[in-house]
Design a protein around this motif. Structure first.
Motif, PDB file in Angstrom:
ATOM      1  N   MET A  34      39.944  50.814  43.109  1.00 54.56           N
ATOM      2  CA  MET A  34      39.559  52.148  42.302  1.00 54.56           C
ATOM      3  C   MET A  34      40.451  53.291  42.586  1.00 54.56           C
ATOM      4  SD  MET A  34      35.562  51.666  41.296  1.00 54.56           S
ATOM      5  CE  MET A  34      35.651  53.017  40.004  1.00 54.56           C
ATOM      6  N   VAL A  35      40.604  53.389  44.077  1.00 56.13           N
ATOM      7  CA  VAL A  35      41.519  54.646  44.402  1.00 56.13           C
ATOM      8  C   VAL A  35      42.892  54.373  44.340  1.00 56.13           C
ATOM      9  CG1 VAL A  35      39.660  55.264  45.979  1.00 56.13           C
ATOM     10  CG2 VAL A  35      41.589  53.735  46.788  1.00 56.13           C
ATOM     11  N   ARG A  36      43.723  55.261  44.580  1.00 60.11           N
ATOM     12  CA  ARG A  36      45.362  55.139  44.566  1.00 60.11           C
ATOM     13  C   ARG A  36      45.905  54.251  45.754  1.00 60.11           C
ATOM     14  NH1 ARG A  36      45.967  61.509  43.478  1.00 60.11           N
ATOM     15  NH2 ARG A  36      44.202  61.395  44.675  1.00 60.11           N
ATOM     16  N   GLY A  37      47.016  53.903  45.564  1.00 59.26           N
ATOM     17  CA  GLY A  37      47.477  52.754  46.960  1.00 59.26           C
ATOM     18  C   GLY A  37      47.661  53.616  48.186  1.00 59.26           C
ATOM     19  N   LYS A  38      47.760  54.905  47.932  1.00 59.73           N
ATOM     20  CA  LYS A  38      48.085  55.525  49.415  1.00 59.73           C
ATOM     21  C   LYS A  38      46.569  55.833  50.037  1.00 59.73           C
ATOM     22  CE  LYS A  38      47.792  60.300  47.051  1.00 59.73           C
ATOM     23  NZ  LYS A  38      48.467  61.424  46.642  1.00 59.73           N
ATOM     24  N   SER A  39      45.651  55.552  49.580  1.00 54.45           N
ATOM     25  CA  SER A  39      44.291  55.800  50.249  1.00 54.45           C
ATOM     26  C   SER A  39      43.204  54.509  50.404  1.00 54.45           C
ATOM     27  CB  SER A  39      43.544  56.994  49.855  1.00 54.45           C
ATOM     28  OG  SER A  39      43.118  56.882  48.120  1.00 54.45           O
ATOM     29  N   VAL A  40      43.723  53.636  49.790  1.00 52.73           N
ATOM     30  CA  VAL A  40      43.003  52.291  49.563  1.00 52.73           C
ATOM     31  C   VAL A  40      42.574  51.836  51.372  1.00 52.73           C
ATOM     32  CG1 VAL A  40      45.032  50.911  49.870  1.00 52.73           C
ATOM     33  CG2 VAL A  40      43.018  49.919  49.078  1.00 52.73           C
ATOM     34  N   LEU A  41      43.191  51.984  52.307  1.00 55.09           N
ATOM     35  CA  LEU A  41      42.480  51.522  53.463  1.00 55.09           C
ATOM     36  C   LEU A  41      41.482  52.592  53.998  1.00 55.09           C
ATOM     37  CD1 LEU A  41      45.938  50.610  55.336  1.00 55.09           C
ATOM     38  CD2 LEU A  41      44.160  49.049  54.320  1.00 55.09           C
ATOM     39  N   ASN A  42      41.729  53.738  53.673  1.00 55.05           N
ATOM     40  CA  ASN A  42      40.637  54.578  54.068  1.00 55.05           C
ATOM     41  C   ASN A  42      39.340  54.497  53.361  1.00 55.05           C
ATOM     42  OD1 ASN A  42      39.618  57.642  53.167  1.00 55.05           O
ATOM     43  ND2 ASN A  42      40.066  57.394  55.531  1.00 55.05           N
ATOM     44  N   MET A  43      39.446  53.928  52.092  1.00 55.05           N
ATOM     45  CA  MET A  43      38.224  53.940  51.417  1.00 55.05           C
ATOM     46  C   MET A  43      37.454  52.618  51.884  1.00 55.05           C
ATOM     47  SD  MET A  43      37.020  55.400  48.626  1.00 55.05           S
ATOM     48  CE  MET A  43      35.430  55.228  49.574  1.00 55.05           C
ATOM     49  N   MET A  44      38.325  51.471  52.112  1.00 53.18           N
ATOM     50  CA  MET A  44      37.597  50.304  52.653  1.00 53.18           C
ATOM     51  C   MET A  44      37.022  50.540  53.948  1.00 53.18           C
ATOM     52  SD  MET A  44      40.361  47.656  51.157  1.00 53.18           S
ATOM     53  CE  MET A  44      39.261  45.998  50.997  1.00 53.18           C
ATOM     54  N   PRO A 206      43.203  53.665  39.013  1.00 57.62           N
ATOM     55  CA  PRO A 206      42.884  52.797  40.008  1.00 57.62           C
ATOM     56  C   PRO A 206      44.173  51.945  40.215  1.00 57.62           C
ATOM     57  CG  PRO A 206      41.160  52.440  38.067  1.00 57.62           C
ATOM     58  CD  PRO A 206      42.306  53.275  37.894  1.00 57.62           C
ATOM     59  N   HIS A 207      44.540  51.695  41.577  1.00 53.90           N
ATOM     60  CA  HIS A 207      45.442  51.262  41.844  1.00 53.90           C
ATOM     61  C   HIS A 207      46.042  49.477  42.115  1.00 53.90           C
ATOM     62  CE1 HIS A 207      44.266  49.676  45.825  1.00 53.90           C
ATOM     63  NE2 HIS A 207      45.766  49.425  46.049  1.00 53.90           N
ATOM     64  N   ASN A 208      44.594  48.812  41.777  1.00 52.30           N
ATOM     65  CA  ASN A 208      44.539  47.496  41.997  1.00 52.30           C
ATOM     66  C   ASN A 208      43.148  47.075  41.155  1.00 52.30           C
ATOM     67  OD1 ASN A 208      44.227  44.828  42.656  1.00 52.30           O
ATOM     68  ND2 ASN A 208      45.452  45.184  44.610  1.00 52.30           N
ATOM     69  N   LEU A 209      43.343  46.710  39.640  1.00 50.87           N
ATOM     70  CA  LEU A 209      42.268  46.230  39.079  1.00 50.87           C
ATOM     71  C   LEU A 209      41.817  45.041  39.347  1.00 50.87           C
ATOM     72  CD1 LEU A 209      43.193  47.800  35.667  1.00 50.87           C
ATOM     73  CD2 LEU A 209      41.125  48.466  37.093  1.00 50.87           C
ATOM     74  N   PRO A 210      42.480  43.959  39.893  1.00 51.44           N
ATOM     75  CA  PRO A 210      42.223  42.859  40.478  1.00 51.44           C
ATOM     76  C   PRO A 210      41.019  42.992  41.587  1.00 51.44           C
ATOM     77  CG  PRO A 210      44.397  42.484  39.772  1.00 51.44           C
ATOM     78  CD  PRO A 210      44.047  43.803  39.864  1.00 51.44           C
ATOM     79  N   PHE A 211      41.731  44.071  42.534  1.00 52.83           N
ATOM     80  CA  PHE A 211      40.541  44.236  43.737  1.00 52.83           C
ATOM     81  C   PHE A 211      39.251  44.808  43.072  1.00 52.83           C
ATOM     82  CE2 PHE A 211      42.959  45.392  47.758  1.00 52.83           C
ATOM     83  CZ  PHE A 211      43.391  44.064  47.867  1.00 52.83           C
ATOM     84  N   ASP A 264      36.795  54.436  23.266  1.00 55.07           N
ATOM     85  CA  ASP A 264      38.170  54.462  23.759  1.00 55.07           C
ATOM     86  C   ASP A 264      39.206  53.620  22.999  1.00 55.07           C
ATOM     87  OD1 ASP A 264      37.204  56.353  25.501  1.00 55.07           O
ATOM     88  OD2 ASP A 264      36.833  54.683  27.031  1.00 55.07           O
ATOM     89  N   GLY A 265      38.539  52.557  22.205  1.00 61.05           N
ATOM     90  CA  GLY A 265      39.580  51.578  21.535  1.00 61.05           C
ATOM     91  C   GLY A 265      39.698  50.484  22.185  1.00 61.05           C
ATOM     92  N   ALA A 266      39.373  50.427  23.459  1.00 58.68           N
ATOM     93  CA  ALA A 266      39.643  49.041  24.169  1.00 58.68           C
ATOM     94  C   ALA A 266      38.397  48.764  25.208  1.00 58.68           C
ATOM     95  CB  ALA A 266      41.145  49.261  24.995  1.00 58.68           C
ATOM     96  N   ALA A 267      38.526  47.610  25.358  1.00 59.24           N
ATOM     97  CA  ALA A 267      37.313  47.145  26.351  1.00 59.24           C
ATOM     98  C   ALA A 267      38.399  46.877  27.546  1.00 59.24           C
ATOM     99  CB  ALA A 267      36.681  45.878  25.976  1.00 59.24           C
ATOM    100  N   THR A 268      37.992  47.501  28.720  1.00 58.00           N
ATOM    101  CA  THR A 268      38.866  47.208  29.920  1.00 58.00           C
ATOM    102  C   THR A 268      38.136  46.493  31.070  1.00 58.00           C
ATOM    103  OG1 THR A 268      38.094  49.226  30.913  1.00 58.00           O
ATOM    104  CG2 THR A 268      39.881  49.727  29.290  1.00 58.00           C
ATOM    105  N   SER A 269      39.038  46.080  32.096  1.00 58.15           N
ATOM    106  CA  SER A 269      38.762  45.329  33.017  1.00 58.15           C
ATOM    107  C   SER A 269      37.794  46.239  34.082  1.00 58.15           C
ATOM    108  CB  SER A 269      39.829  44.792  33.890  1.00 58.15           C
ATOM    109  OG  SER A 269      40.622  45.729  34.282  1.00 58.15           O
ATOM    110  N   LEU A 270      38.286  47.448  34.230  1.00 55.11           N
ATOM    111  CA  LEU A 270      37.589  48.585  34.946  1.00 55.11           C
ATOM    112  C   LEU A 270      36.329  48.629  34.270  1.00 55.11           C
ATOM    113  CD1 LEU A 270      37.093  50.505  37.203  1.00 55.11           C
ATOM    114  CD2 LEU A 270      38.344  52.229  35.483  1.00 55.11           C
TER     115      LEU A 270
END
Length: 432
Positions: A34-44, A206-211, A264-270
């Protein structure tokens, strides 16, 4: 009471404990995506650090604070795990034939994930060292006392003031102890620490919705241990909790997506992944004490309300980065309060809540509903106030925020000296 080992119950609780422990790495994927790619490791890393800190504290003194011999209804004896043997008759699980050490391990996984949940509210901007110190303090002075009140024989127990005034509050697997607690703490920290640079003015997608979807799947899988394991027996109530966890979560996911489609007009993966978590949160306190219709309604209400609540941060101006307040606080309140309408304890009794009453829709009147509301409010106030004080103290001493340069360029490299992806490098290095 003489201890007699029940191998079925013991095997089930060991399995459930492993499932719940898996939830924290699952949360790391959910939050990390859900975070941006520059902070994914810190979040995990914040989730993984919670496993280390809370896991150690639980064995040293945390279990004793939560489940040790009661001291004035507020806290347990911190030496409660010392001397706890395989067949210790003082364990709360003696009657089910489960060794006390197995129960202690099961409860450790709850403490771990509750701490980790809070981290989603303060993503992208805090010092890793301060987070570790906060985790140690918070699990000691906030989580353990609240767990003692609800599950450890404290003030919310059968001999406590709330049961005497109204009835015994129901928290089957952690609506107050885990989710309301974490959600209120998340709000307090978000207010103390302040907003991310660019909050409300630039996109923070979010930088990686599959994650995110992988994390939601792992959480759903582990949550069967969270809820069904909380029966502390391999019996019909555990089966009821398992089925309710399935159906409430399914309905909440659908309700979130429908709400999102209209709004919002769309059902999203998030949205689907968030709906899954909202349903899991809401059914947690009620899992073993409502029937399937109650679970369906709880999932429906949680899916709609939580999907609407995540937008409140923009209206009120607090930066709850990954919607811990909107999902966990609101979802926890939904599940905890709706127990007062749907509890069917005469049919699905549980180990912890033999003195509670049926809900309003099942002939019990308003007593259990009032009990649930009072318990929820006490949990919100206690967690928010104590966390706010802890947050301010750490702000004044260690400091919470990384430098603005590190926050903009990438907290992963600045704090941890590495990046998740080769093209996300930075030259900023900061004290870790």
């Amino acid at each position: 009471m003489e201890f007699e080992l029940d191998t079925g119950n013991t095997a089930w609780l060991i399995t459930a404990s492993s499932l719940v422990l898996l939830m924290t790495p699952g949360l790391a994927f959910f939050y990390g995506g859900m975070v941006r790619g520059k902070s994914v490791l810190n979040m995990m890393m914040m989730s993984f650090a919670s496993m280390g800190v809370a896991g150690l504290i639980w064995v040293v003194y945390g279990y004793g604070l939560a489940f040790g011999p009661d001291i004035a209804g507020f806290i347990g004896n911190p030496a409660g795990l010392v001397g706890l043997t395989i067949d210790n008759a003082a364990s709360p699980t003696t009657a089910m034939g489960i060794p006390g050490l197995v129960f202690a391990g099961f409860q450790a996984t709850f403490a771990i994930i509750t701490v980790a949940l809070i981290s989603g509210a303060i993503a992208d901007r805090v010092k890793f060292g301060t987070w570790i110190v906060f985790s140690a303090i918070w699990v000691t002075v906030v989580y353990a006392p609240l767990a003692h009140w609800v599950w450890g024989g404290g003030m919310f127990g059968a001999d406590g003031w709330l049961a005497s005034a109204l009835s015994l509050p129901i928290d089957f697997a952690g609506g107050t102890v885990v989710h309301i607690n974490a959600g209120a703490a998340a709000l307090a920290l978000a207010l103390v620490i302040g907003k991310r640079k660019g909050f409300g003015t630039e996109a923070m997608r979010p930088h990686n919705l599959p994650f995110v979807m992988l994390g939601a799947a792992l959480l759903w899988f582990g949550w069967f241990g969270f809820n069904a394991g909380s029966e502390l027996a391999a019996d019909g109530t555990a089966g009821r909790a398992w089925v309710n966890t399935l159906v409430a979560t399914s309905v909440a996911m659908l309700a979130w997506m429908v709400t999102e489609k209209f709004r919002d007009g769309a059902a999203t993966s998030l949205g689907a992944a968030s709906g899954v978590v909202a349903g899991l949160v809401a059914i947690t306190p009620a899992a073993g004490t409502v029937d399937s219709w109650g679970a369906i309604v709880i999932g429906l209400v949680a899916g709609v309300l939580c999907s609407l609540a995540v937008g409140l941060k923009y209206k009120f101006g607090y930066d709850d980065s990954l919607d811990v307040v909107g999902v966990h606080l609101v979802g926890g309140l939904v599940g905890t309060i709706l127990i007062g309408f749907f509890a069917t304890n005469g049919r699905y009794d549980s180990f912890y809540f033999e003195g509670s009453l049926n809900g309003l829709f099942y002939g019990g009147g308003v007593t259990q509903l009032l009990t649930q509301i009072v318990a929820a409010l006490v949990a919100v106030v206690y967690s928010f106030v104590l966390t706010y004080i802890i947050g301010l103290a750490l702000k004044a001493t260690l400091g919470w925020r990384v430098s603005e340069e590190a926050e903009v360029s990438g907290i992963d490299l600045a704090v941890h000296g590495e990046t998740a992806y080769e093209n996300s490098g930075s030259t900023i290095t900061e004290v870790r």
